[in-house]
Design an enzyme around this catalytic site. Structure first.
Site, PDB file in Angstrom:
ATOM      1  N   CYS A 403      -0.773   4.547  -0.912  1.00 59.81           N
ATOM      2  CA  CYS A 403      -2.144   4.828  -1.345  1.00 59.81           C
ATOM      3  C   CYS A 403      -2.181   5.762  -2.542  1.00 59.81           C
ATOM      4  O   CYS A 403      -3.253   5.983  -3.117  1.00 59.81           O
ATOM      5  CB  CYS A 403      -2.947   5.417  -0.191  1.00 59.81           C
ATOM      6  N   LYS A 406      -3.548   3.978  -5.510  1.00 60.90           N
ATOM      7  CA  LYS A 406      -4.914   3.453  -5.417  1.00 60.90           C
ATOM      8  C   LYS A 406      -5.736   3.865  -6.632  1.00 60.90           C
ATOM      9  O   LYS A 406      -5.483   4.905  -7.246  1.00 60.90           O
ATOM     10  CB  LYS A 406      -5.554   4.021  -4.133  1.00 60.90           C
ATOM     11  N   ASP A 433     -18.766   0.525   2.889  1.00 54.34           N
ATOM     12  CA  ASP A 433     -18.333   0.747   4.262  1.00 54.34           C
ATOM     13  C   ASP A 433     -16.824   0.507   4.362  1.00 54.34           C
ATOM     14  O   ASP A 433     -16.210  -0.124   3.496  1.00 54.34           O
ATOM     15  CB  ASP A 433     -19.066  -0.190   5.227  1.00 54.34           C
ATOM     16  N   ASP A 434     -16.236   0.990   5.472  1.00 55.97           N
ATOM     17  CA  ASP A 434     -14.798   0.813   5.648  1.00 55.97           C
ATOM     18  C   ASP A 434     -14.413  -0.660   5.669  1.00 55.97           C
ATOM     19  O   ASP A 434     -13.335  -1.041   5.210  1.00 55.97           O
ATOM     20  CB  ASP A 434     -14.340   1.484   6.952  1.00 55.97           C
ATOM     21  N   ASP A 450      -6.273  -4.603   2.932  1.00 55.85           N
ATOM     22  CA  ASP A 450      -5.542  -3.485   2.337  1.00 55.85           C
ATOM     23  C   ASP A 450      -4.183  -3.986   1.875  1.00 55.85           C
ATOM     24  O   ASP A 450      -3.599  -4.888   2.500  1.00 55.85           O
ATOM     25  CB  ASP A 450      -5.327  -2.354   3.349  1.00 55.85           C
ATOM     26  N   ASP A 473      -8.990   0.362   9.159  1.00 47.74           N
ATOM     27  CA  ASP A 473     -10.440   0.141   9.098  1.00 47.74           C
ATOM     28  C   ASP A 473     -10.959  -0.518  10.372  1.00 47.74           C
ATOM     29  O   ASP A 473     -12.069  -0.231  10.839  1.00 47.74           O
ATOM     30  CB  ASP A 473     -10.795  -0.725   7.892  1.00 47.74           C
ATOM     31  N   GLY A 523      -1.249 -16.727   5.260  1.00 49.43           N
ATOM     32  CA  GLY A 523      -1.275 -15.802   4.139  1.00 49.43           C
ATOM     33  C   GLY A 523      -0.872 -16.473   2.843  1.00 49.43           C
ATOM     34  O   GLY A 523      -0.918 -17.711   2.706  1.00 49.43           O
ATOM     35  N   HIS A 524      -0.454 -15.657   1.909  1.00 48.30           N
ATOM     36  CA  HIS A 524      -0.078 -16.146   0.583  1.00 48.30           C
ATOM     37  C   HIS A 524       1.062 -15.296   0.064  1.00 48.30           C
ATOM     38  O   HIS A 524       1.112 -14.084   0.302  1.00 48.30           O
ATOM     39  CB  HIS A 524      -1.272 -16.061  -0.380  1.00 48.30           C
ATOM     40  N   ASP A 609     -10.912   6.080   8.701  1.00 47.01           N
ATOM     41  CA  ASP A 609      -9.497   6.415   8.625  1.00 47.01           C
ATOM     42  C   ASP A 609      -9.253   7.146   7.312  1.00 47.01           C
ATOM     43  O   ASP A 609      -9.841   6.828   6.280  1.00 47.01           O
ATOM     44  CB  ASP A 609      -8.602   5.179   8.749  1.00 47.01           C
TER      45      ASP A 609
END
Length: 719
Positions: A403, A406, A433-434, A450, A473, A523-524, A609
């Protein structure tokens, strides 16, 4: 734009154990890495103690940390992956290494340097009341506690050179620290029976001078908390019973299918294990069957250049260029004598005294200096001509991972402001919002995403932490995790390593989601310049979502994990955080908050969180959404051991300044940089009624009250 090709990773070399040989291999690899190879070292702890200085530590001449080779630093220096865990199996056919609690670790080439141990399971009571001289780290820590608590009678079982050195060191230390020394030295044969007669005579005289009592031809049958019982029936008082008899191989090697000679791995002159050309062994766990030698550190040190050369040769496809290891027939033996004196012996020539201790100390310090004060490899130079502002953005330090990479809260807030107002009735939340709250049929579902930029060289560890982080979250909003989609960017890899990396990543992440009852459903994936792992998570709500709004004056603020992950990760990248601190941080980040969330869900009025915007930023979000203020108690803030030292050294995560700027003018009272430290896989921050606090603290290990909600416009005061 000029595109620079990134060389693919095509081979995995795995080093099992952080012994002297492997430590030197890592050091030399850093000087000349082989492009296309990922190097991994696996060790039970973040440090590896140097045995040559152990008697000096026992005697009180060296501090505990002076013995340790920091493998986290060394791995970063070498560009290698470090995995902290005790290997308990190897499958040479599948080429996989087993570490409890982790997905199997694949390899193309493997080297084993795990040393020996001195545990004595054949003696009743040893496991409960004895302590083995090896592994060294456990013994060193127990010895320090024993001396600090006033010492007492000591018994050393094993009358070889190692046992004699430790007995003399213990006698010297106890006399200096407590004014008395009661040390017994026991052997089933004669003490020092394999040592040259001239050296043996001098060592026996020194033992006598230090008051060490010898028990020769004595078999220990039982060890109790305060004594040893001999087969003869005699009882010897001992409050610290130390096993130092012989070189014992690790039992798990017998389960690997690799050949063994008396429990040790037989190697050829190229240090390859017999019948397994992709497996090497070095140090005390190896049997030099081509030229038998006693177990001694000098051979481990001198094997390092040969091992490195042969690993490189095979990785480069040059099997015909393997080097031979030629161990010397005799070598200089330097034996500590308790105080700052040493005995030297070679080819029957013997001398002792303070000068020889200084010589030994110089040799030991020179070895350890190879691993001290390592500096990160310099980044490639910037172009001579570059746009104005480039240097300011770079900030003179590398971009953080996790993070810490970020985008700043200010940039994000400005971008969200331009989004149009939503009109869908089934979208129950708004940007900021989360997580998104969606009405799907008769169910209420949350949706969150995330991802994390790579912060270490271990994809398995990063996958586990990224999964825990992505669930944050979901937990914060009171939802039960349901499903996850993975988004993976891998560095350029060969097809075989793509499979190996993906398998490890998905296995680690899946174990995290499965523990919460969720499943990875797809997923990817793509290739890029560096590793990035992310997850999109859905969760199901049984009632209303817990949001940032709802906190009331008088509510207590509960935090479930210590702060400091951001600065520790930043310090680790610059090799300025001790490996033990980094290991604790990684372990905390890999620990989920599911149990804490389930305890908080029925009573939390507002919850989030704590992640990239730091404690202050996320608490301010609660204050703004709830229309309240908050008061934090500086003394109550939980912080990872070692994180404040990193902050005091001036270390900061990339986003730290932006986090502080985002709450500027709305902070009062004392100042504490930990408030702006970005957290990766941080804890839950909840506002709960005061009458619920005691029950919550009892139900959530590690949770602490850090402050309270107050009336007023959104602001935070630190008192």
């Amino acid at each position: 734009m000029t595109m620079h090709a990134t060389l693919p990773i095509v081979s995995d070399i795995v080093l099992v154990g952080g012994g002297h040989t492997h430590a030197l291999v890592l050091r030399m690899w850093a000087m000349r890495p082989l492009p296309g190879v990922r190097l991994t070292v696996i060790n039970p702890g973040p440090t590896a103690p140097y045995s040559g200085m152990l008697p000096g530590h026992v005697a009180g001449h060296y501090a505990r940390d002076e013995l340790d080779i920091d493998l986290v630093h060394l791995a970063r220096f070498a560009g290698a992956r470090v995995v902290i865990g005790a290997v308990d199996g190897i499958d040479p056919l599948a080429r996989r290494v087993s570490v409890p609690g982790r997905a199997p670790i694949g390899y193309d080439l493997l080297s084993i340097d795990i040393g020996i141990h001195a545990r004595m399971p054949e003696i009743t009571g040893f496991a409960e009341h004895g302590i083995a001289a090896k592994p060294l780290d456990v013994f060193a820590d127990r010895w320090a506690s024993f001396v600090a608590e006033g010492g007492g009678p000591v018994a050393v079982v094993g009358g070889g050179v190692a046992g004699v050195e430790l007995a003399m060191a213990a006698a010297f230390r106890l006399q200096a620290a407590t004014g008395r020394s009661e040390v017994a030295l026991l052997d089933r044969g004669e003490v020092l029976e394999s040592v040259h007669p001239k050296a043996r005579a001098r060592l026996l005289a020194r033992l006598s001078r230090l008051g060490v009592v010898l028990y020769e031809h004595s078999e220990v049958s039982r060890i109790a908390a305060d004594h040893l019982l001999l087969a003869s029936g005699d009882r010897i008082e001992s409050h610290f019973s130390l096993g130092a008899a012989g070189a014992r191989p690790h039992d798990w090697l017998a389960t690997t299918g690799l050949p063994l000679v008396d429990g040790f791995l037989p190697v050829d002159p190229h240090l390859r294990v017999a019948g397994h050309p992709q497996v090497f062994a070095a140090g005390d766990c190896a049997a030099l069957t081509f030229s038998p030698r006693p177990k001694a550190g000098v051979f481990a040190v001198r094997a390092a250049p040969v091992l490195l050369a042969n690993l490189r040769a095979l990785a480069e496809g040059r099997e015909g260029d393997l080097k031979r290891f030629r161990p010397q027939r005799d070598y200089l033996k330097l034996i500590s004598l308790g105080g700052k004196e040493a005995l030297a012996e070679k080819a029957g020539m013997v001398a002792d005294g303070p000068l020889l201790w200084r010589w030994k100390n110089r040799i030991d310090q020179a070895f350890m200096d190879k691993f001290r004060d390592l500096d990160p490899m310099a980044a490639p130079p910037l172009p001579r001509l570059r746009a104005a502002g480039v240097d300011a953005v770079l900030g003179g330090k590398p971009l953080c991972g996790g993070c810490g990479a970020k985008l700043g809260p200010g940039s994000l807030s400005e971008a969200l402001m331009v989004l149009p107002a939503g009109h869908r009735a089934d979208v129950l939340s708004a940007p900021g919002d989360d997580a998104a709250v969606l009405r799907v049929g008769g169910a209420t579902q949350i949706l969150t995403t995330d991802h994390l930029r790579g912060f270490c060289n271990d994809p398995g560890l990063q996958a586990r932490i990224a999964a825990v982080h992505a669930l944050g979250d979901c937990w914060a909003m009171g939802a039960t995790p349901q499903a996850a989609l993975a988004t993976l960017i891998l560095p350029r890899l060969s097809p075989e390593l793509q499979t190996r990396w993906l398998t490890e990543i998905m296995a680690e992440a899946s174990s995290v989601f499965a523990a919460e009852g969720a499943e990875i459903v797809g997923g990817h994936s793509s290739m890029g310049d560096e590793l990035t792992i992310g997850f999109t998570v859905t969760g199901l709500l049984e009632g209303e979502a817990i949001t940032l709004a709802g906190a009331r004056p008088g509510d207590r603020l509960i935090l479930t994990k210590p702060l400091g992950t951001g600065v520790v990760l930043a310090a680790e990248m610059q090799m300025r955080a001790p490996g033990a601190v980094v290991a604790r941080t990684w372990a905390q980040m890999a620990t989920g908050s599911g149990a804490a969330a389930r305890a908080l869900r029925p009573v939390a009025r507002a919850m989030t969180d704590v992640t990239g915007f730091g404690l202050a930023g996320h608490l301010m979000n609660i204050c703004e959404a709830s229309g309240v203020a908050a008061r934090l108690h500086a003394a109550a803030l939980p912080v990872i051991d070692g994180a404040r030292a990193c902050l005091a050294a001036g270390l900061r995560s990339t986003i730290h300044g932006a986090n502080a700027a985002a709450v500027m003018g709305r902070m009062g009272g004392a100042s504490d940089p930990i408030l702006f430290d970005p957290q990766t896989s941080g804890g839950l921050l909840a506002a709960v009624p005061e009458d619920q606090v005691a029950a919550l603290l009892a139900a959530v290990p590690g949770a602490v009250v850090i402050g309270e909600i107050t009336a007023g416009s959104p602001r935070i005061d630190l008192v």
